[in-house]
Design a protein around this motif. Structure first.
Motif, PDB file in Angstrom:
ATOM      1  N   MET A   1       0.828  -1.233   0.033  1.00  0.00           N
ATOM      2  CA  MET A   1       0.046  -0.038  -0.101  1.00  0.00           C
ATOM      3  C   MET A   1       0.763   0.998  -0.074  1.00  0.00           C
ATOM      4  SD  MET A   1      -2.797   1.085   2.661  1.00  0.00           S
ATOM      5  CE  MET A   1      -4.093   2.367   2.407  1.00  0.00           C
ATOM      6  N   ARG A   2       0.439   2.197  -0.569  1.00  0.00           N
ATOM      7  CA  ARG A   2       1.360   3.631  -0.748  1.00  0.00           C
ATOM      8  C   ARG A   2       0.071   4.661  -0.003  1.00  0.00           C
ATOM      9  NH1 ARG A   2       5.021   3.665  -6.200  1.00  0.00           N
ATOM     10  NH2 ARG A   2       6.366   1.804  -5.510  1.00  0.00           N
ATOM     11  N   ILE A   3       0.561   5.515   0.829  1.00  0.00           N
ATOM     12  CA  ILE A   3       0.017   6.554   1.312  1.00  0.00           C
ATOM     13  C   ILE A   3       0.667   7.820   0.983  1.00  0.00           C
ATOM     14  CG2 ILE A   3      -1.173   7.544   3.333  1.00  0.00           C
ATOM     15  CD1 ILE A   3      -1.389   4.735   4.496  1.00  0.00           C
ATOM     16  N   ASP A  66      -2.386   4.539  -3.159  1.00  0.00           N
ATOM     17  CA  ASP A  66      -3.950   4.158  -2.921  1.00  0.00           C
ATOM     18  C   ASP A  66      -4.475   5.198  -2.260  1.00  0.00           C
ATOM     19  OD1 ASP A  66      -3.488   1.060  -3.405  1.00  0.00           O
ATOM     20  OD2 ASP A  66      -1.747   1.649  -2.163  1.00  0.00           O
ATOM     21  N   MET A 285       7.309   9.262   6.197  1.00  0.00           N
ATOM     22  CA  MET A 285       6.291   8.645   5.509  1.00  0.00           C
ATOM     23  C   MET A 285       6.519   9.543   4.022  1.00  0.00           C
ATOM     24  SD  MET A 285       3.408   9.951   8.153  1.00  0.00           S
ATOM     25  CE  MET A 285       4.569  10.862   9.525  1.00  0.00           C
ATOM     26  N   GLU A 313       8.516  -0.259   3.410  1.00  0.00           N
ATOM     27  CA  GLU A 313       6.979  -0.604   3.745  1.00  0.00           C
ATOM     28  C   GLU A 313       6.685   0.575   4.795  1.00  0.00           C
ATOM     29  OE1 GLU A 313       3.987  -1.670   6.104  1.00  0.00           O
ATOM     30  OE2 GLU A 313       6.034  -1.679   6.941  1.00  0.00           O
ATOM     31  N   TRP A 316       6.383   3.885   2.777  1.00  0.00           N
ATOM     32  CA  TRP A 316       5.218   3.951   1.842  1.00  0.00           C
ATOM     33  C   TRP A 316       3.883   3.962   2.738  1.00  0.00           C
ATOM     34  CZ3 TRP A 316       6.039   5.769  -2.583  1.00  0.00           C
ATOM     35  CH2 TRP A 316       7.239   5.429  -3.293  1.00  0.00           C
ATOM     36  N   SER A 317       3.671   3.360   3.880  1.00  0.00           N
ATOM     37  CA  SER A 317       2.411   3.410   4.539  1.00  0.00           C
ATOM     38  C   SER A 317       2.480   2.976   5.882  1.00  0.00           C
ATOM     39  CB  SER A 317       1.690   2.335   3.734  1.00  0.00           C
ATOM     40  OG  SER A 317       2.111   1.013   4.123  1.00  0.00           O
ATOM     41  N   LYS A 321       0.183   4.895   8.685  1.00  0.00           N
ATOM     42  CA  LYS A 321      -1.046   4.171   9.376  1.00  0.00           C
ATOM     43  C   LYS A 321      -0.958   4.428  10.989  1.00  0.00           C
ATOM     44  CE  LYS A 321      -1.442   0.695   6.172  1.00  0.00           C
ATOM     45  NZ  LYS A 321      -1.160  -0.776   5.657  1.00  0.00           N
TER      46      LYS A 321
END
Length: 326
Positions: A1-3, A66, A285, A313, A316-317, A321
């Motif tokens: 997932m990418r935020i 995403d 982030m 990881e 990217w997210s 999170k």
């Protein structure tokens, strides 16, 4: 997932509200192009990508993003001279961001903006954004209203409210600051001044003792940590030689800097690598600062670091999170 934790968008309702104004903050349409006025000389063209959410979605899809955390950028509602105007403009802007998030479920979450006209009303608007609109943080510019530093005692109830509720504070440079005169030539503000303003805001949060008084306040200092990954050692050393500098804190400044998080909008591989090295992937982030910067530029920068899978990881997210409670 990418935020993407820092990306900007302005809804038509906010543009229209500012179009009718004669003083900052305001928007002006000249031959079909919208211009954002954030100060007497601070005037920026708003490209289509800033105003058309479909273009942002296309760019996200092309780069595997995403989820994006949307915020209004320049000009800020708190620049309005009248307190009631500032609070009302912030509400309008927040409603526009909420409309986008509701229409495109799962692709966007909001980051609030506040007017800071009336502090009680400001805290109520923050609660509305989080409880009713599903926002995940508060963006604030380095100088509230273009001239008030974040350690102004009158603003502390807002930061205390954030800390109590676990809502992150996202710092961001604004077009107007107390150093605006020095930034007037050569577009120095966006190139260098913005990072200086961010750094000043962060250092004031430290030296004022605000972070010591509010140990639960979470702060995102964007743009690779501004200048602090490079300067925090110097700040520790010089402040240690002048006891008055540390009169409000019981630890070295670097102790509090360890609580700051940052994003990947560093604009060069060496600068981003320094931020990751100094702060760790668990405090970094992914972000793009789109539409001011092409999203792909920062995707390429992160991918170009060739980080171990676990660190990648987090950037990217994973870090986002945890930080934003996503």
């Amino acid at each position: 997932m990418r935020i993407d934790v820092q990306t900007h968008h302005v809804r038509e309702n906010f543009v229209k509200a500012l179009e009718s104004r004669t003083d900052v903050p305001r928007y002006e349409n000249v031959d079909g192009t919208w211009w954002a006025h954030g100060g007497p000389r601070e005037k920026l063209p708003m490209g289509a990508a800033a105003l058309d959410i479909s273009l942002k979605l296309e760019e996200m899809d092309a780069n595997g993003i995403d989820l994006s955390l949307l915020s209004i950028n320049i000009p800020a509602a708190d620049l309005a001279a009248k307190a009631a105007d500032a609070d009302e403009l912030a509400r309008i802007g927040n409603d526009g961001i909420a409309e986008v998030a509701a229409k495109h479920t799962g692709r966007f979450r909001g980051v609030a903006s506040l007017g800071f006209g009336d502090i009680d009303a400001t805290c109520r608007e923050l609660d509305r954004c989080v409880d009713d609109l599903g926002f995940v943080g508060l963006q604030v510019f380095a100088y509230v209203g273009g001239n008030r530093p974040l350690d102004d005692p009158a603003l502390e109830p807002v930061w205390a409210h954030l800390a109590e509720r676990g809502i992150p504070l996202v710092l961001h440079p604004g077009a107007l600051s107390i150093s605006a005169e020095a930034y007037a030539d050569y577009w120095i503000g966006p190139m260098v001044g913005f990072l200086y303003d961010e750094s000043m805001a962060a250092i004031r949060l430290i030296f004022s003792g605000l972070l010591e008084r509010l140990p639960d306040l979470k702060v995102l200092l964007p743009h690779g940590g501004a200048t602090l990954p490079l300067l925090i050692g110097r700040i520790d050393g010089l402040s240690g030689s002048h006891p008055a500098a540390r009169k409000n804190i019981s630890h070295a400044p670097s102790h509090y800097f360890e609580r700051f998080y940052t994003d990947t909008v560093a604009h060069s591989a060496p600068a981003l690598a320094l931020a990751v090295e100094q702060m760790g992937a668990g405090r970094v982030m992914f972000a793009s600062d789109a539409p001011w910067v092409p999203l792909k530029k920062h995707v390429d920068l992160v991918e170009g670091l060739n980080l171990p899978a676990e660190e990648a990881e987090k950037i990217w997210s994973g870090t986002a999170k945890a930080f934003f409670n996503l």
